[in-house]
Design a protein around this motif. Structure first.
Motif, PDB file in Angstrom:
ATOM      1  N   LEU A  63       0.837  -1.069   0.005  1.00  0.00           N
ATOM      2  CA  LEU A  63      -0.104  -0.041   0.049  1.00  0.00           C
ATOM      3  C   LEU A  63       0.878   1.172   0.032  1.00  0.00           C
ATOM      4  O   LEU A  63       1.899   1.308   0.793  1.00  0.00           O
ATOM      5  CB  LEU A  63      -0.719   0.028   1.259  1.00  0.00           C
ATOM      6  CG  LEU A  63      -1.931  -0.799   1.173  1.00  0.00           C
ATOM      7  CD1 LEU A  63      -2.803  -0.965   2.670  1.00  0.00           C
ATOM      8  CD2 LEU A  63      -3.085  -0.705   0.125  1.00  0.00           C
ATOM      9  N   LEU A  64       0.535   2.064  -0.687  1.00  0.00           N
ATOM     10  CA  LEU A  64       1.137   3.640  -0.831  1.00  0.00           C
ATOM     11  C   LEU A  64       0.177   4.585  -0.143  1.00  0.00           C
ATOM     12  O   LEU A  64      -0.949   4.246   0.143  1.00  0.00           O
ATOM     13  CB  LEU A  64       1.509   3.877  -2.319  1.00  0.00           C
ATOM     14  CG  LEU A  64       2.336   3.106  -3.016  1.00  0.00           C
ATOM     15  CD1 LEU A  64       2.427   3.372  -4.510  1.00  0.00           C
ATOM     16  CD2 LEU A  64       3.440   3.028  -2.316  1.00  0.00           C
ATOM     17  N   PRO A  65       0.408   5.808   0.023  1.00  0.00           N
ATOM     18  CA  PRO A  65      -0.433   6.651   0.487  1.00  0.00           C
ATOM     19  C   PRO A  65      -1.516   6.810  -0.461  1.00  0.00           C
ATOM     20  O   PRO A  65      -1.325   6.939  -1.600  1.00  0.00           O
ATOM     21  CB  PRO A  65       0.444   8.008   0.320  1.00  0.00           C
ATOM     22  CG  PRO A  65       1.617   7.703   0.865  1.00  0.00           C
ATOM     23  CD  PRO A  65       1.754   6.343  -0.080  1.00  0.00           C
ATOM     24  N   PRO A  66      -2.943   7.027  -0.116  1.00  0.00           N
ATOM     25  CA  PRO A  66      -4.064   6.672  -0.826  1.00  0.00           C
ATOM     26  C   PRO A  66      -4.248   7.757  -1.733  1.00  0.00           C
ATOM     27  O   PRO A  66      -4.937   7.605  -2.870  1.00  0.00           O
ATOM     28  CB  PRO A  66      -5.180   6.707   0.000  1.00  0.00           C
ATOM     29  CG  PRO A  66      -4.647   7.254   1.204  1.00  0.00           C
ATOM     30  CD  PRO A  66      -3.143   6.898   1.325  1.00  0.00           C
ATOM     31  N   ILE A  67      -3.670   8.997  -1.477  1.00  0.00           N
ATOM     32  CA  ILE A  67      -3.856   9.897  -2.556  1.00  0.00           C
ATOM     33  C   ILE A  67      -2.750  11.157  -2.548  1.00  0.00           C
ATOM     34  O   ILE A  67      -1.970  11.125  -1.477  1.00  0.00           O
ATOM     35  CB  ILE A  67      -5.215  10.577  -2.177  1.00  0.00           C
ATOM     36  CG1 ILE A  67      -5.722  11.611  -3.344  1.00  0.00           C
ATOM     37  CG2 ILE A  67      -5.133  11.470  -0.921  1.00  0.00           C
ATOM     38  CD1 ILE A  67      -6.997  12.312  -3.249  1.00  0.00           C
ATOM     39  N   GLN A  68      -2.379  11.795  -3.575  1.00  0.00           N
ATOM     40  CA  GLN A  68      -1.383  12.791  -3.753  1.00  0.00           C
ATOM     41  C   GLN A  68      -2.137  14.066  -3.753  1.00  0.00           C
ATOM     42  O   GLN A  68      -2.643  14.409  -4.514  1.00  0.00           O
ATOM     43  CB  GLN A  68      -0.381  12.804  -4.883  1.00  0.00           C
ATOM     44  CG  GLN A  68       0.451  13.871  -4.834  1.00  0.00           C
ATOM     45  CD  GLN A  68       1.565  13.641  -3.698  1.00  0.00           C
ATOM     46  OE1 GLN A  68       2.077  12.762  -3.523  1.00  0.00           O
ATOM     47  NE2 GLN A  68       1.642  14.812  -3.034  1.00  0.00           N
ATOM     48  N   PRO A  69      -2.531  14.672  -2.114  1.00  0.00           N
ATOM     49  CA  PRO A  69      -3.275  15.782  -2.262  1.00  0.00           C
ATOM     50  C   PRO A  69      -2.727  17.053  -2.867  1.00  0.00           C
ATOM     51  O   PRO A  69      -1.609  17.318  -2.684  1.00  0.00           O
ATOM     52  CB  PRO A  69      -3.648  15.983  -0.928  1.00  0.00           C
ATOM     53  CG  PRO A  69      -2.539  15.121  -0.194  1.00  0.00           C
ATOM     54  CD  PRO A  69      -1.779  14.339  -0.921  1.00  0.00           C
ATOM     55  N   PRO A  70      -3.446  17.730  -3.494  1.00  0.00           N
ATOM     56  CA  PRO A  70      -3.083  19.199  -3.780  1.00  0.00           C
ATOM     57  C   PRO A  70      -2.585  19.934  -2.919  1.00  0.00           C
ATOM     58  O   PRO A  70      -1.641  20.814  -2.992  1.00  0.00           O
ATOM     59  CB  PRO A  70      -4.267  19.786  -4.975  1.00  0.00           C
ATOM     60  CG  PRO A  70      -4.985  18.548  -5.056  1.00  0.00           C
ATOM     61  CD  PRO A  70      -4.753  17.736  -4.095  1.00  0.00           C
ATOM     62  N   ALA A  71      -3.489  19.848  -1.522  1.00  0.00           N
ATOM     63  CA  ALA A  71      -3.148  20.655  -0.635  1.00  0.00           C
ATOM     64  C   ALA A  71      -3.294  19.920   0.872  1.00  0.00           C
ATOM     65  O   ALA A  71      -4.449  19.167   0.537  1.00  0.00           O
ATOM     66  CB  ALA A  71      -3.835  22.091  -0.670  1.00  0.00           C
ATOM     67  N   MET A  72      -2.700  20.125   1.922  1.00  0.00           N
ATOM     68  CA  MET A  72      -3.040  19.570   3.184  1.00  0.00           C
ATOM     69  C   MET A  72      -3.107  20.736   4.225  1.00  0.00           C
ATOM     70  O   MET A  72      -2.342  21.605   4.698  1.00  0.00           O
ATOM     71  CB  MET A  72      -1.916  18.624   3.441  1.00  0.00           C
ATOM     72  CG  MET A  72      -1.897  17.418   2.620  1.00  0.00           C
ATOM     73  SD  MET A  72      -0.539  16.044   3.235  1.00  0.00           S
ATOM     74  CE  MET A  72      -1.497  15.699   4.852  1.00  0.00           C
ATOM     75  N   ARG A  73      -4.291  20.733   4.989  1.00  0.00           N
ATOM     76  CA  ARG A  73      -4.402  21.594   6.093  1.00  0.00           C
ATOM     77  C   ARG A  73      -4.863  20.895   7.447  1.00  0.00           C
ATOM     78  O   ARG A  73      -5.539  19.715   7.129  1.00  0.00           O
ATOM     79  CB  ARG A  73      -5.827  22.586   5.884  1.00  0.00           C
ATOM     80  CG  ARG A  73      -5.748  23.249   4.697  1.00  0.00           C
ATOM     81  CD  ARG A  73      -7.170  23.868   4.515  1.00  0.00           C
ATOM     82  NE  ARG A  73      -7.277  24.778   3.435  1.00  0.00           N
ATOM     83  CZ  ARG A  73      -7.417  24.389   1.909  1.00  0.00           C
ATOM     84  NH1 ARG A  73      -7.561  23.210   1.606  1.00  0.00           N
ATOM     85  NH2 ARG A  73      -7.525  25.346   1.175  1.00  0.00           N
ATOM     86  N   ASP A  74      -3.996  21.274   8.199  1.00  0.00           N
ATOM     87  CA  ASP A  74      -4.197  20.184   9.562  1.00  0.00           C
ATOM     88  C   ASP A  74      -4.714  21.400  10.744  1.00  0.00           C
ATOM     89  O   ASP A  74      -4.084  22.475  10.936  1.00  0.00           O
ATOM     90  CB  ASP A  74      -2.794  19.876  10.042  1.00  0.00           C
ATOM     91  CG  ASP A  74      -2.909  18.577  11.040  1.00  0.00           C
ATOM     92  OD1 ASP A  74      -3.997  18.524  11.208  1.00  0.00           O
ATOM     93  OD2 ASP A  74      -2.031  18.172  11.498  1.00  0.00           O
ATOM     94  N   PHE A  75      -5.793  20.889  11.284  1.00  0.00           N
ATOM     95  CA  PHE A  75      -6.407  21.852  12.213  1.00  0.00           C
ATOM     96  C   PHE A  75      -6.045  21.419  13.663  1.00  0.00           C
ATOM     97  O   PHE A  75      -5.396  20.447  13.812  1.00  0.00           O
ATOM     98  CB  PHE A  75      -8.186  21.543  12.176  1.00  0.00           C
ATOM     99  CG  PHE A  75      -8.538  22.396  10.815  1.00  0.00           C
ATOM    100  CD1 PHE A  75      -9.352  23.584  11.109  1.00  0.00           C
ATOM    101  CD2 PHE A  75      -8.605  21.866   9.677  1.00  0.00           C
ATOM    102  CE1 PHE A  75      -9.791  24.252  10.374  1.00  0.00           C
ATOM    103  CE2 PHE A  75      -9.313  22.499   8.557  1.00  0.00           C
ATOM    104  CZ  PHE A  75      -9.785  23.707   8.696  1.00  0.00           C
ATOM    105  N   VAL A  76      -6.394  22.143  14.640  1.00  0.00           N
ATOM    106  CA  VAL A  76      -5.974  21.780  16.001  1.00  0.00           C
ATOM    107  C   VAL A  76      -7.765  21.922  16.701  1.00  0.00           C
ATOM    108  O   VAL A  76      -7.866  22.983  17.086  1.00  0.00           O
ATOM    109  CB  VAL A  76      -5.212  22.614  16.715  1.00  0.00           C
ATOM    110  CG1 VAL A  76      -5.322  24.126  16.556  1.00  0.00           C
ATOM    111  CG2 VAL A  76      -4.997  22.478  18.309  1.00  0.00           C
ATOM    112  N   ALA A  77      -8.298  20.744  16.735  1.00  0.00           N
ATOM    113  CA  ALA A  77      -9.802  20.835  16.778  1.00  0.00           C
ATOM    114  C   ALA A  77     -10.264  20.185  18.126  1.00  0.00           C
ATOM    115  O   ALA A  77     -11.472  20.199  18.453  1.00  0.00           O
ATOM    116  CB  ALA A  77     -10.566  20.062  15.656  1.00  0.00           C
ATOM    117  N   PHE A  78      -9.268  19.599  18.924  1.00  0.00           N
ATOM    118  CA  PHE A  78      -9.584  18.947  20.224  1.00  0.00           C
ATOM    119  C   PHE A  78      -9.332  19.917  21.476  1.00  0.00           C
ATOM    120  O   PHE A  78      -8.099  20.026  21.664  1.00  0.00           O
ATOM    121  CB  PHE A  78      -8.835  17.764  20.242  1.00  0.00           C
ATOM    122  CG  PHE A  78      -9.524  16.574  19.378  1.00  0.00           C
ATOM    123  CD1 PHE A  78     -10.307  15.790  19.619  1.00  0.00           C
ATOM    124  CD2 PHE A  78      -8.992  16.466  17.667  1.00  0.00           C
ATOM    125  CE1 PHE A  78     -10.822  14.745  18.990  1.00  0.00           C
ATOM    126  CE2 PHE A  78      -9.678  15.422  16.970  1.00  0.00           C
ATOM    127  CZ  PHE A  78     -10.570  14.792  17.409  1.00  0.00           C
TER     128      PHE A  78
END
Length: 326
Positions: A63-78
């Motif tokens: 298995l490889l990473p399932p997608i090559q995303p155009p952009a990645m945002r990471d929230f801090v939601a907890f």
């Protein structure tokens, strides 16, 4: 439906996982092509591909990473995570009032993705390697919308599916960067695990509560010993609102990945902040981190030694003149 990318006999394929087998898309199509088609067309395509093909045993592919995303945002939601980690990273205490006012995220690096089963190297200069247990939403196409200024209803419609995200973190590098009131950057951009596949949004629809939160069970283990557990529904905002906020005066595009931020108990730094010391110790070569999310699956990576690179050059003190002398 589960959608994956894999390597098999020297070739890369993408398609659907069903009954312990993988079924490839025709003509070299990718997962990104599927999310650009949208969820309903993808589900129709998946049924046809699985029905018409023999597939390859999942055990025979890597298995490889399932997608090559155009952009990645990471929230801090907890909120609980923020309470624990802020002292460890910034030396502060409690949750600042601004956290409650609106979701906060940073852009991270889509070019350093690793897959489940891959080794993760300690970044140069770091002695405080950490993991972060997260779920990520993958944005899909929706007819009639370009992903701008979405409301939460439309935000939920734009969620194509979900995957597990391990936002690997070099806490000592991150701590220096955050003191400049910018970042994180090198404390974060060396590795992100995505996987093992994307589970389409319909597979978890029944686990939404009345407020739109998704009640998936999450857990993380270090070297086979459970370290933390949480529910995804403990987020301060449901994913639909995170998507809407990301699109506010901006745009989300098919294939974009939006991380939930670290769940409570989902990283070492949270424990360090509460203990006032690095207990348990940072990750070291040989340690294995295993993350499991209900209905999505499992990702697992082993830490290895990284390259020892020269320290970056410090800033040169300049005279601040306003006229050229050369």
């Amino acid at each position: 439906m589960r959608i994956a990318t894999w390597e098999h006999r020297g070739s890369t394929g993408a398609g659907f996982v069903d009954g312990g087998r993988v079924f490839a898309l025709p003509d070299g199509a990718t997962t990104l092509d599927l999310v650009r088609d949208g969820l309903e067309r993808t589900l129709d395509a998946g049924r046809r591909v699985v029905a018409d093909g023999t597939g390859v045993p999942l055990s025979e592919v890597r298995l490889l990473p399932p997608i090559q995303p155009p952009a990645m945002r990471d929230f801090v939601a907890f909120e609980e995570h923020v309470e624990g980690v802020v002292k460890s990273v910034s030396g502060g205490a409690g949750v600042v009032p601004e956290w409650y006012q609106a979701p906060t995220f940073y852009f991270t690096n889509p070019h350093t993705l690793v897959a489940t089963g891959d080794d993760v190297a300690v970044p140069s200069g770091s002695h405080a390697l950490d993991f972060e247990l997260e779920v990520a939403a993958v944005i899909g196409a929706v007819d009639g919308s370009d992903g701008r200024d979405l409301d939460p209803v439309a935000g939920r419609e734009h969620i194509f599916g979900y995957t597990i995200l391990n936002d690997w973190s070099a806490r000592d590098l991150q701590r220096r960067e955050m003191r400049v009131s910018l970042g994180p950057c090198k404390g974060k951009d060396f590795a992100n695990t995505l996987g093992p596949w994307i589970v389409t949004a319909d597979e978890v629809e029944d686990l939404h509560d009345d407020d739109g939160f998704l009640a998936l069970e999450l857990s993380v283990a270090i070297n086979g010993v459970t370290f933390g557990r949480d529910l995804l529904s403990n987020m301060g905002w449901p994913f639909a609102e995170l998507v809407a906020y990301a699109s506010r005066s901006s745009r989300v595009a098919p294939g974009d990945v939006l991380g939930s931020g670290t769940s409570a108990g989902g990283c070492l730094a949270e424990a360090w902040g509460r203990a006032g010391s690095q207990t348990p110790p940072p990750l070291a070569p040989g340690d294995t981190v295993r993350m499991e999310v209900e209905r999505i699956g499992v990702i697992e990576n082993t830490v290895v030694a990284g390259r020892d690179l020269p320290a970056p050059a410090p800033a040169r003190v300049r005279p601040r003149t306003r006229t050229r002398t050369v």
